[in-house]
Design an enzyme around this catalytic site. Structure first.
Site, PDB file in Angstrom:
ATOM      1  N   LYS A   1       0.864  -1.182   0.000  1.00 39.65           N
ATOM      2  CA  LYS A   1       0.000   0.000   0.000  1.00 39.65           C
ATOM      3  C   LYS A   1       0.894   1.223   0.000  1.00 39.65           C
ATOM      4  O   LYS A   1       2.075   1.137   0.395  1.00 39.65           O
ATOM      5  CB  LYS A   1      -0.895   0.011   1.239  1.00 39.65           C
ATOM      6  CG  LYS A   1      -2.168   0.802   1.069  1.00 39.65           C
ATOM      7  CD  LYS A   1      -3.253   0.047   0.314  1.00 39.65           C
ATOM      8  CE  LYS A   1      -4.453   0.933   0.062  1.00 39.65           C
ATOM      9  NZ  LYS A   1      -5.607   0.171  -0.428  1.00 39.65           N
TER      10      LYS A   1
ATOM     11  N   ASP B   1      -7.082   4.395  -4.460  1.00 38.29           N
ATOM     12  CA  ASP B   1      -7.704   4.233  -3.146  1.00 38.29           C
ATOM     13  C   ASP B   1      -8.305   5.613  -2.838  1.00 38.29           C
ATOM     14  O   ASP B   1      -8.543   6.397  -3.777  1.00 38.29           O
ATOM     15  CB  ASP B   1      -6.666   3.805  -2.086  1.00 38.29           C
ATOM     16  CG  ASP B   1      -7.307   3.350  -0.764  1.00 38.29           C
ATOM     17  OD1 ASP B   1      -7.744   2.204  -0.679  1.00 38.29           O
ATOM     18  OD2 ASP B   1      -7.395   4.152   0.177  1.00 38.29           O
TER      19      ASP B   1
HETATM   20  P1  NDP Z   1     -12.837   7.720  -2.528  1.00 35.64           P
HETATM   21  O1  NDP Z   1     -11.777   8.736  -2.327  1.00 35.64           O
HETATM   22  O2  NDP Z   1     -13.394   7.515  -3.870  1.00 35.64           O
HETATM   23  O3  NDP Z   1     -14.065   8.022  -1.531  1.00 35.64           O
HETATM   24  C1  NDP Z   1     -13.859   8.114  -0.155  1.00 35.64           C
HETATM   25  C2  NDP Z   1     -15.174   8.516   0.494  1.00 35.64           C
HETATM   26  O4  NDP Z   1     -15.038   8.392   1.904  1.00 35.64           O
HETATM   27  C3  NDP Z   1     -15.548   9.969   0.225  1.00 35.64           C
HETATM   28  O5  NDP Z   1     -16.930  10.083   0.236  1.00 35.64           O
HETATM   29  C4  NDP Z   1     -14.913  10.691   1.420  1.00 35.64           C
HETATM   30  O6  NDP Z   1     -15.523  11.924   1.743  1.00 35.64           O
HETATM   31  C5  NDP Z   1     -15.154   9.684   2.514  1.00 35.64           C
HETATM   32  N1  NDP Z   1     -14.124   9.826   3.538  1.00 35.64           N
HETATM   33  C6  NDP Z   1     -12.784   9.686   3.376  1.00 35.64           C
HETATM   34  N2  NDP Z   1     -12.145   9.917   4.521  1.00 35.64           N
HETATM   35  C7  NDP Z   1     -13.106  10.223   5.423  1.00 35.64           C
HETATM   36  C8  NDP Z   1     -13.080  10.546   6.791  1.00 35.64           C
HETATM   37  N3  NDP Z   1     -11.912  10.624   7.471  1.00 35.64           N
HETATM   38  N4  NDP Z   1     -14.268  10.793   7.405  1.00 35.64           N
HETATM   39  C9  NDP Z   1     -15.436  10.722   6.720  1.00 35.64           C
HETATM   40  N5  NDP Z   1     -15.531  10.404   5.413  1.00 35.64           N
HETATM   41  C10 NDP Z   1     -14.370  10.164   4.791  1.00 35.64           C
HETATM   42  O7  NDP Z   1     -12.231   6.352  -1.927  1.00 35.64           O
HETATM   43  P2  NDP Z   1     -12.692   4.845  -2.221  1.00 35.64           P
HETATM   44  O8  NDP Z   1     -14.165   4.787  -2.402  1.00 35.64           O
HETATM   45  O9  NDP Z   1     -11.805   4.307  -3.263  1.00 35.64           O
HETATM   46  O10 NDP Z   1     -12.286   4.116  -0.855  1.00 35.64           O
HETATM   47  C11 NDP Z   1     -13.181   4.021   0.251  1.00 35.64           C
HETATM   48  C12 NDP Z   1     -12.717   2.899   1.187  1.00 35.64           C
HETATM   49  O11 NDP Z   1     -12.712   1.664   0.457  1.00 35.64           O
HETATM   50  C13 NDP Z   1     -11.307   3.041   1.745  1.00 35.64           C
HETATM   51  O12 NDP Z   1     -11.264   2.462   3.034  1.00 35.64           O
HETATM   52  C14 NDP Z   1     -10.470   2.199   0.793  1.00 35.64           C
HETATM   53  O13 NDP Z   1      -9.267   1.753   1.398  1.00 35.64           O
HETATM   54  C15 NDP Z   1     -11.427   1.041   0.561  1.00 35.64           C
HETATM   55  N6  NDP Z   1     -11.181   0.252  -0.642  1.00 35.64           N
HETATM   56  C16 NDP Z   1     -11.138   0.835  -1.872  1.00 35.64           C
HETATM   57  C17 NDP Z   1     -10.922   0.062  -2.989  1.00 35.64           C
HETATM   58  C18 NDP Z   1     -11.001   0.633  -4.375  1.00 35.64           C
HETATM   59  O14 NDP Z   1     -10.981  -0.155  -5.328  1.00 35.64           O
HETATM   60  N7  NDP Z   1     -11.116   1.942  -4.562  1.00 35.64           N
HETATM   61  C19 NDP Z   1     -10.609  -1.370  -2.881  1.00 35.64           C
HETATM   62  C20 NDP Z   1     -10.780  -1.909  -1.548  1.00 35.64           C
HETATM   63  C21 NDP Z   1     -11.020  -1.104  -0.479  1.00 35.64           C
HETATM   64  P3  NDP Z   1     -14.747  13.305   1.449  1.00 35.64           P
HETATM   65  O15 NDP Z   1     -14.775  13.452  -0.037  1.00 35.64           O
HETATM   66  O16 NDP Z   1     -15.526  14.344   2.179  1.00 35.64           O
HETATM   67  O17 NDP Z   1     -13.359  13.135   1.981  1.00 35.64           O
END
Ligand code: NDP
Length: 452
Positions: free
Chosen positions: A133, A173
Site C-alpha cells: 500500500k 484508493d
Molecule cells: P474515494 O476517495 O473515492 O471516496 C472516499 C469517500 O469516503 C468519500 O466520500 C470521502 O468523503 C469519505 N471519507 C474519506 N475519509 C473520510 C473521513 N476521514 N471521514 C469521513 N468520510 C471520509 O475512496 P474509495 O471509495 O476508493 O475508498 C473508500 C474505502 O474503500 C477506503 O477504506 C479504501 O481503502 C477502501 N477500498 C477501496 C478500494 C477501491 O478499489 N477503490 C478497494 C478496496 C477497499 P470526502 O470526499 O468528504 O473526503
C-alpha cells in the site's frame, strides 16, 4: 481509535507485544495486526510447522518501506512539500499489489495497516498477487487539475524506481481516482520510456484499463452480501441498505444494491450524510461527487425525497443491511448498537477496517452476518488482477464477461472464508474464516520459499 486491545492467546501474544514495542505510534497498524493474530490461533494450533517456521514473526514486518519527499509548486507559485509512502509488505504470492491513498490523514501507521490487510485479502482472491500500500498526506480536495498533475508527477519521479509489472503494481484508493492514475501513469511512462500497461491498475478503459475495475469494489461488496444472505435462503430484494461514503466504493455499492432490488437509503462524505427514503439516485450522486466534486449536501437541493444531516454518520438510520464504505474506524460500538437495535441483518465492509474492534465484537455477539473488509471488498483487487492478465495477454474482455468473472470470484472468496470458518470450528464467523484462509495460503508459500 478508542478501543483497548483484548488479551491475546500466548501463541501470538509475544509477536503482538513486539509490534507494539517496535511501532508504538502506529495504532491503526497495531489494530490490523491484532485482528489477524486473534483470528489465526486455530490455524497455528493445527499447523505446528507455521510456528516453527516463524511465519507470524516474519509476516508482521514489511519486506520494505519507502518514505520520500514530494516537493511541488502550487498555482500561486508557492513551494509545497508532502510526504510519500510505499510499504511493500509481502511478495511471496506475486508482485506487490495495493492502492495509493492521497488524504491528509495518511501516515506510516495507516499505510502499514492497509498493506498488512492487503496481504491476506489478495491471498483470499486466489490470484498471484502480493500485498502493498502507499500514498501521501497530500489532499486533492480544492486543488486545481494542474496542481494535482504537478503533485502526481513529483510523487512518481521518486516512486517509479520501486515499481514495475513484475515488481510492484499500484492502483487507486481514497483520493486517487481516474484523474490521478492518469497523471501517475503518464509520468512513469515518460521517465522509463516504457508503456508498461501492467505496472498500474485502474487505468482508463481507453488506454489499458479493464472493464468493471471502476465498479468492482462496490459491486463485489454487494455480491458478498448476496452470498452471505443466500446461505440462509434470503436475498437483497426489498431490503433497506445504509451506505457510508460517496466515492468509488460507495457509489457502485449503491448502484448494485438498486440493480439487485434493494433500497440504498444513505450516502455520506466527511461533512455529513444524506437520507433518501425513495432510494439514492446514483446518477445524481455521481453528478454531484464525480463531475462537480461538490459536498454531498448539494444532492438534497436537487431531490425532494432527501434530507441532509450535518456532521454525523448514517448508522442511526433503521436499515436491514449496512455497508460502511468510507474510511477506517468510521463505525464504533455505539453505531453498532444502534444498527443492532434497528434489527440489522448483515454488515459488509466496503472500506478497509471501517468497524472498530468493539463494533465487530458487538455484531458477532448479536449474530449479525458480518463480512470483514479483507473478504467483502476483495473484488477491487481481484479485478485488478484480471486487468493485469488482460494487459499481459493484450486481450480485452467485455463488461458482461468481466462482471460475470467478478461475481464468480466473490462467490469463491465467500466460500473460502465460509469453509475455513467451519474447518477451524467457528461456523458462520467470516472474520475467522477470511483471516484463516488468507493466512494459510501465505504461510504455506513462505515455508516453501525458505527464510528470506
Ligand atoms: P474515494 O476517495 O473515492 O471516496 C472516499 C469517500 O469516503 C468519500 O466520500 C470521502 O468523503 C469519505 N471519507 C474519506 N475519509 C473520510 C473521513 N476521514 N471521514 C469521513 N468520510 C471520509 O475512496 P474509495 O471509495 O476508493 O475508498 C473508500 C474505502 O474503500 C477506503 O477504506 C479504501 O481503502 C477502501 N477500498 C477501496 C478500494 C477501491 O478499489 N477503490 C478497494 C478496496 C477497499 P470526502 O470526499 O468528504 O473526503
Amino acid at each position: 481509535m478508542t478501543d483497548a486491545f483484548a488479551a491475546l492467546p500466548s501463541a501470538v501474544r509475544g509477536t503482538f507485544d513486539t509490534v507494539r514495542a517496535r511501532d508504538p505510534h502506529e495504532p491503526e497498524f497495531q489494530q490490523a495486526v491484532h485482528e489477524v493474530l486473534s483470528a489465526i490461533v486455530p490455524v497455528l494450533e493445527r499447523h505446528p510447522a507455521f510456528v516453527e517456521g516463524g511465519i507470524v514473526e516474519r509476516i508482521v514486518e514489511p519486506e520494505r518501506q519507502i518514505v520520500f519527499r514530494v516537493p511541488w509548486v502550487d498555482d500561486s507559485g508557492r513551494l509545497r512539500v508532502n510526504r510519500g509512502f510505499r510499504v511493500q509488505f509481502s511478495s511471496v504470492l506475486g508482485p506487490y499489489k495495493g492502492g495509493l491513498r492521497f488524504h491528509p490523514t495518511v501516515n506510516l501507521s495507516i499505510v502499514k495497516f492497509l498493506g498488512f490487510e492487503q496481504i491476506f485479502k489478495n491471498a483470499l482472491t486466489g490470484q498471484g498477487i502480493g500485498g502493498a500500500k502507499g500514498g501521501s498526506d497530500f489532499d486533492p480536495h480544492g486543488k486545481s487539475d494542474a496542481e494535482v498533475m504537478r503533485f502526481c508527477q513529483s510523487f512518481m519521479s521518486e516512486l517509479y524506481r520501486h515499481l514495475g509489472e513484475h515488481t510492484d503494481v499500484p492502483a487507486g484508493d481514497i483520493g486517487v481516482g481516474a484523474r490521478e492514475i492518469g497523471f501517475l501513469f503518464g509520468q512513469y511512462r515518460k521517465i522509463t520510456n516504457r508503456h508498461e500497461s501492467g505496472m498500474f491498475t485502474g487505468k482508463g478503459v481507453q488506454w489499458g484499463g479493464a472493464e468493471v475495475r471502476t465498479e468492482a469494489t462496490g459491486y463485489g461488496a454487494v455480491f458478498f452480501v448476496e452470498n452471505m444472505l443466500a446461505v440462509h435462503g434470503e436475498s437483497l430484494d426489498g431490503r433497506r441498505v445504509a451506505v457510508s461514503g460517496s466515492g468509488n466504493v460507495a457509489t457502485y455499492a449503491i448502484d448494485k444494491v438498486r440493480q439487485l432490488g434493494g433500497i440504498p437509503v444513505t450516502a455520506s462524505d466527511s461533512s455529513g450524510y444524506i437520507v433518501d427514503d425513495a432510494g439514492i439516485d446514483v446518477d445524481l450522486l455521481r453528478e454531484v461527487k464525480e463531475v462537480q466534486r461538490a459536498r454531498i449536501s448539494e444532492y438534497v437541493t436537487r431531490r425532494r425525497s432527501a434530507r441532509f444531516v450535518e456532521g454525523a454518520r448514517p448508522w442511526a438510520v433503521p436499515v436491514d443491511i449496512a455497508l460502511p464504505s468510507a474510511t477506517q474506524n468510521e463505525l464504533d460500538e455505539q453505531d453498532a448498537a444502534a444498527l443492532i437495535a434497528s434489527g440489522v441483518r448483515a454488515v459488509a465492509e466496503g472500506a478497509n477496517m471501517p468497524s472498530t474492534p468493539a463494533a465487530v465484537a458487538a455484531f458477532r455477539d448479536a449474530g449479525v452476518l458480518f463480512g470483514p473488509g479483507k473478504a467483502a471488498n476483495a473484488g477491487g483487487v481481484a479485478t485488478s488482477a484480471l486487468e493485469m492478465s488482460q494487459n499481459a495477454s493484450r486481450q480485452r474482455w467485455s463488461f458482461a464477461d468481466s462482471e460475470d468473472k467478478l461475481r464468480s470470484i466473490m462467490g469463491d472468496v465467500h466460500d473460502a472464508a465460509f469453509r475455513a470458518a467451519e474447518r477451524y470450528g467457528h461456523p458462520g464467523d467470516y472474520v475467522v474464516g477470511a483471516n484463516a484462509a488468507g493466512f494459510e495460503r501465505v504461510a504455506h508459500a513462505m515455508l516453501a520459499q525458505g527464510v528470506i
